[in-house]
Write an enzyme that holds these catalytic residues in place. Structure first.
Site, mmCIF file in Angstrom:
data_model
loop_
_atom_site.group_PDB
_atom_site.id
_atom_site.type_symbol
_atom_site.label_atom_id
_atom_site.label_comp_id
_atom_site.label_asym_id
_atom_site.label_seq_id
_atom_site.Cartn_x
_atom_site.Cartn_y
_atom_site.Cartn_z
ATOM 1 N N ARG A 135 0.814 -1.232 0.000
ATOM 2 C CA ARG A 135 0.000 0.000 0.000
ATOM 3 C C ARG A 135 0.847 1.282 0.000
ATOM 4 O O ARG A 135 0.529 2.276 0.662
ATOM 5 C CB ARG A 135 -0.952 0.020 1.211
ATOM 6 C CG ARG A 135 -1.925 -1.127 1.262
ATOM 7 C CD ARG A 135 -2.927 -1.119 0.112
ATOM 8 N NE ARG A 135 -3.677 -2.366 0.123
ATOM 9 C CZ ARG A 135 -3.347 -3.466 -0.575
ATOM 10 N NH1 ARG A 135 -2.291 -3.448 -1.391
ATOM 11 N NH2 ARG A 135 -4.060 -4.551 -0.497
ATOM 12 N N SER A 166 -10.153 0.012 4.295
ATOM 13 C CA SER A 166 -9.334 -0.385 5.447
ATOM 14 C C SER A 166 -8.708 0.861 6.066
ATOM 15 O O SER A 166 -8.021 1.622 5.385
ATOM 16 C CB SER A 166 -8.218 -1.333 5.004
ATOM 17 O OG SER A 166 -8.797 -2.543 4.584
ATOM 18 N N GLU A 184 -3.725 3.494 7.025
ATOM 19 C CA GLU A 184 -3.697 3.301 5.559
ATOM 20 C C GLU A 184 -4.420 4.489 4.911
ATOM 21 O O GLU A 184 -3.979 5.018 3.887
ATOM 22 C CB GLU A 184 -4.395 1.989 5.169
ATOM 23 C CG GLU A 184 -4.406 1.761 3.652
ATOM 24 C CD GLU A 184 -4.862 0.375 3.258
ATOM 25 O OE1 GLU A 184 -4.583 -0.603 3.988
ATOM 26 O OE2 GLU A 184 -5.512 0.264 2.188
HETATM 27 C C1 LIG Z 1 -15.419 0.406 0.336
HETATM 28 C C2 LIG Z 1 -13.930 0.523 0.068
HETATM 29 C C3 LIG Z 1 -13.199 -0.618 -0.243
HETATM 30 C C4 LIG Z 1 -11.817 -0.518 -0.493
HETATM 31 N N1 LIG Z 1 -11.129 -1.661 -0.797
HETATM 32 C C5 LIG Z 1 -9.813 -1.569 -1.096
HETATM 33 C C6 LIG Z 1 -9.064 -2.744 -1.441
HETATM 34 O O1 LIG Z 1 -9.580 -3.840 -1.499
HETATM 35 N N2 LIG Z 1 -7.751 -2.600 -1.722
HETATM 36 C C7 LIG Z 1 -7.126 -1.389 -1.688
HETATM 37 O O2 LIG Z 1 -5.922 -1.324 -1.962
HETATM 38 N N3 LIG Z 1 -7.803 -0.274 -1.346
HETATM 39 C C8 LIG Z 1 -9.126 -0.325 -1.061
HETATM 40 N N4 LIG Z 1 -9.812 0.805 -0.717
HETATM 41 C C9 LIG Z 1 -9.086 2.100 -0.612
HETATM 42 C C10 LIG Z 1 -9.048 2.929 -1.904
HETATM 43 O O3 LIG Z 1 -10.112 2.597 -2.777
HETATM 44 C C11 LIG Z 1 -7.711 2.780 -2.631
HETATM 45 O O4 LIG Z 1 -6.636 3.179 -1.825
HETATM 46 C C12 LIG Z 1 -7.677 3.614 -3.927
HETATM 47 O O5 LIG Z 1 -6.530 3.254 -4.655
HETATM 48 C C13 LIG Z 1 -7.683 5.124 -3.685
HETATM 49 O O6 LIG Z 1 -7.915 5.754 -4.919
HETATM 50 P P1 LIG Z 1 -8.610 7.193 -4.973
HETATM 51 O O7 LIG Z 1 -8.722 7.606 -6.403
HETATM 52 O O8 LIG Z 1 -9.899 7.178 -4.218
HETATM 53 O O9 LIG Z 1 -7.538 8.084 -4.239
HETATM 54 P P2 LIG Z 1 -7.767 9.103 -3.033
HETATM 55 O O10 LIG Z 1 -8.397 8.400 -1.888
HETATM 56 O O11 LIG Z 1 -8.437 10.324 -3.527
HETATM 57 O O12 LIG Z 1 -6.253 9.440 -2.667
HETATM 58 C C14 LIG Z 1 -5.442 8.449 -2.051
HETATM 59 C C15 LIG Z 1 -3.971 8.863 -2.181
HETATM 60 O O13 LIG Z 1 -3.617 8.811 -3.565
HETATM 61 C C16 LIG Z 1 -3.086 10.065 -3.967
HETATM 62 N N5 LIG Z 1 -3.472 10.270 -5.366
HETATM 63 C C17 LIG Z 1 -4.711 10.189 -5.913
HETATM 64 N N6 LIG Z 1 -4.633 10.437 -7.235
HETATM 65 C C18 LIG Z 1 -3.335 10.682 -7.516
HETATM 66 C C19 LIG Z 1 -2.617 11.015 -8.716
HETATM 67 N N7 LIG Z 1 -3.224 11.173 -9.888
HETATM 68 N N8 LIG Z 1 -1.273 11.197 -8.631
HETATM 69 C C20 LIG Z 1 -0.623 11.052 -7.437
HETATM 70 N N9 LIG Z 1 -1.242 10.747 -6.275
HETATM 71 C C21 LIG Z 1 -2.598 10.557 -6.329
HETATM 72 C C22 LIG Z 1 -3.703 11.098 -3.039
HETATM 73 O O14 LIG Z 1 -2.886 12.253 -2.949
HETATM 74 C C23 LIG Z 1 -3.721 10.311 -1.734
HETATM 75 O O15 LIG Z 1 -2.447 10.341 -1.123
HETATM 76 C C24 LIG Z 1 -11.178 0.741 -0.447
HETATM 77 C C25 LIG Z 1 -11.936 1.888 -0.148
HETATM 78 C C26 LIG Z 1 -13.290 1.791 0.111
HETATM 79 C C27 LIG Z 1 -14.073 3.040 0.415
#
Ligand SMILES: Cc1cc2nc3c(=O)[nH]c(=O)nc-3n(C[C@H](O)[C@H](O)[C@H](O)COP(=O)(O)OP(=O)(O)OC[C@H]3O[C@@H](n4cnc5c(N)ncnc54)[C@H](O)[C@@H]3O)c2cc1C
Length: 315
Positions: free
Chosen positions: A178, A227, A297
């Site tokens: 992660r 998580s 996380e």
């Molecule tokens: C119901 C639920 C289930 C989930 N299940 C999982 C799972 O099974 N596995 C898992 O790994 N995660 C899971 N997650 C967490 C999440 O979906 C992941 O971490 C996902 O990759 C975050 O993407 P996001 O676009 O929402 O980023 P955000 O939450 O908006 O940002 C997360 C981080 O990424 C950075 N970021 C976003 N976009 C960029 C970019 N273009 N360039 C550089 N940095 C960037 C942000 O600055 C921040 O630090 C879950 C979340 C929820 C709500």
């Protein structure tokens, strides 16, 4: 409310083509539905527009990037400076030769999985269960069901803080659990993924199984950030949380999920401060019970509301 930053940004970067708005509430742009505004929210038109903005943005204005906020807790005082959210100009997918697929950083993981399935590319079905974008998946090395971004990434494009383009191969991303080691201020704009040739119908079936597993085992319809804590080496965060008696633990409008106790839930009206205090309370109790300090996380960004900073200073 922050002072309006738009005039000072436009004075330096008059030719931006994307949308730049002052004081935009971010709670509705995050899964946890809490927290304060972005001082300015910039939605660049495309990669060139973003590079132009970064090359012109004054160095004393902080820049933060968000995806769709599925792993984010925005604090109640909001995010000073310019927050960048990628959208339409970063939203395309295109299959390539050799079971590869190209995707912009704003492409939802679910759509990446679907596009790969339609193109007969096996190995990306796990993205069906992750509600973020490609940009968030690169930053977080998102993974599930025995796979993760590290296993399927060929290369990623990113702009640095002055708008220079860098292309990272898989090894250059420095992926660990992660986490990716590309500097925090780089903004991913797109990536190429690789799977293996497969039968679209079989891949669709695997995706359906992923969706059903999620529905049955995770509170995916709640206001959550997934998580809350990383699994410590060789341990499950949820088991440690459960053993410390924190299942359903509550602070204000926030509580730990009964269904999956590593998921933190905003029951409706929780503030960012309540959510963060709940997380810290869980960490404290788990440490007292097991001697293990859990690592967040969920990314916590922005500043505390004024009343919370006064409290923190008094403590
Ligand atoms: C119901 C639920 C289930 C989930 N299940 C999982 C799972 O099974 N596995 C898992 O790994 N995660 C899971 N997650 C967490 C999440 O979906 C992941 O971490 C996902 O990759 C975050 O993407 P996001 O676009 O929402 O980023 P955000 O939450 O908006 O940002 C997360 C981080 O990424 C950075 N970021 C976003 N976009 C960029 C970019 N273009 N360039 C550089 N940095 C960037 C942000 O600055 C921040 O630090 C879950 C979340 C929820 C709500």
């Amino acid at each position: 409310m922050f002072p309006d930053l738009i005039p000072s940004v436009l004075a330096e970067a008059p030719d931006i083509r994307g949308r730049l708005l002052p004081n935009v509430p971010l709670s509705y742009l995050t899964w946890l539905r809490a927290g304060g505004p972005a001082q300015a929210l910039f939605t660049p038109a495309d990669e060139d527009d973003l590079a132009y903005f970064l090359s012109r943005c004054p160095a004393d204005i902080p820049v933060t990037v968000i995806g769709v906020g599925s792993n984010l807790l925005v604090r109640d005082g909001g995010i000073p400076g310019v927050t960048i959210r990628l959208a339409r100009g970063f939203n395309a997918t295109a299959p390539l030769d050799g079971a590869r697929i190209k995707a912009g950083a704003a492409v939802p993981d679910v759509r990446l999985a679907q596009a790969a399935a339609s193109a007969g590319i096996d190995g990306l079905a796990f993205y069906r269960g992750i509600p973020g974008t490609v940009g968030g998946a690169l930053r977080m090395n998102a993974g599930a069901h025995g796979s993760e971004t590290r296993k399927v990434l060929v290369e990623a494009r990113a702009l640095d803080s002055v708008g220079t383009l860098h292309v990272f191969d898989n090894g250059g991303m420095g992926f660990t659990y992660r986490h990716c080691s590309v500097p925090e201020d780089y903004i991913f704009t797109g990536a190429v993924f690789e799977g293996t040739p497969g039968d679209p119908a079989e891949i669709e079936k695997a995706m359906q199984e992923v969706a059903e597993y999620r529905e049955a085992n995770q509170p995916i319809k709640s206001r959550t950030g997934g998580s809350t804590f990383k699994n410590p080496p060789g341990q499950s965060a949820w088991k440690l949380i459960d053993a410390a008696g924190c299942r359903c633990l509550r602070v204000g409008g926030a509580h730990m999920s009964e269904m999956h106790c590593n998921f933190l839930i905003n029951g409706g009206d929780a503030t960012g401060a309540e959510i963060e205090r709940l997380g810290e309370l869980v960490r404290e109790r788990v440490f007292q019970h097991s001697g293990i300090m859990l690592e967040w996380e969920i990314k916590r960004i922005g500043i505390l509301a004024r009343e919370d900073s006064q409290l923190a200073a008094a403590e």
